[in-house]
Design an enzyme around this catalytic site. Sequence first.
Site: not given
Length: 309
Positions: A36, A92, A14
């Site tokens: 990351s 989310k 995403i």
Amino acid sequence: MDPIRIAIVGMGKIARDQHLPAILGDEAFSLAATVSPLAEQTVAGVPHRASLDALLADGPAVDAIALCTPPQVRYDLAAQALARGIHVFLEKPPGATLAEVDALKSQAAETGVTLFAAWHSRFAAGVAPARSWLAERRIDSVSIVWREDVRVWHPGQAWIWQPGGLGVFDPGINALSIATHILPRPFFLRAGTLAIPANRAAPIAADLTFCDTAGMTIHVDLDWRQTGPQRWDIVVETDAGTCTLSNGGAVLTLPGSADHGEDREYSGLYAHFATLVSTCRSEIDTRPLKLVADVFLRARRESVEAFND
Ligand code: NAP
């Protein structure tokens, strides 16, 4: 005003598909860093660190982070950023538990830092006009069908099947984020069944009946075993005809009209985040996560065939 210097934390699907282009296309932000674990998850010319600890220790200064990691690791990262006065955009679902999201909400309020629990589907093109149209109608029933092929949309994502990963509710919570936004009254679970593969901790399908405070029924059918046409539809029957939101909220069909709006979910989210930061406000709506937690509390569990990627 100077752009908000933002770091993306969790450079997975995403982050690459949506967050990067939305940030790079919004002059209210400048992409200050990426974070990351894997070195190949970098963006040319942008400083990269393997962890938030490393970014905070010796990375470029940031005003905000966008947390795009799996939900199970979000709390620690968000709490660490808020403690440093860094604004936080939460993908989310906002966390792995409701209590941890409440704790973040209190921390943000105490420190005066912005915390934004984003629900991207609420920014889909058809959602705002559907909400306005429904506000003036009597709603008789709602049917939600979210059927997609998990092998296509979530290949190899182990976290999604683990506790806190939500299984089919990872996309299903998007439908609930729209429903809680467009329907006029609170609703809650009456009955439901979760289908859980014998080798997994999270459901692959769910059949749920909710009811609102006026007794109106909302049926929810979620299934990750769908092949062929994929469906992300909300159909609302009203006294003035049928309102259909399809393609996850992108297409709105009302009696006599169909509207395929422009996709601006993530550009809309970032514009909203910029406004929250500039006005020193937070926005944390946990209703969709609360409904999912209630399903895990109340629904019947059925063991089904093992699922392998
Ligand atoms: P993903 O592809 O698995 O990406 C997650 C990324 O986070 C990976 O790069 C992972 O690195 C990294 N990560 C894990 N722990 C980390 C840590 N402690 N610090 C920094 N990075 C860490 O998952 P995704 O599909 O992007 O989903 C991420 C979140 O976005 C989920 O909450 C999901 O519900 C939401 N979302 C996804 C979509 C979608 O279409 N995929 C749409 C909307 C929202 P490793 O791979 O090295 O572990």
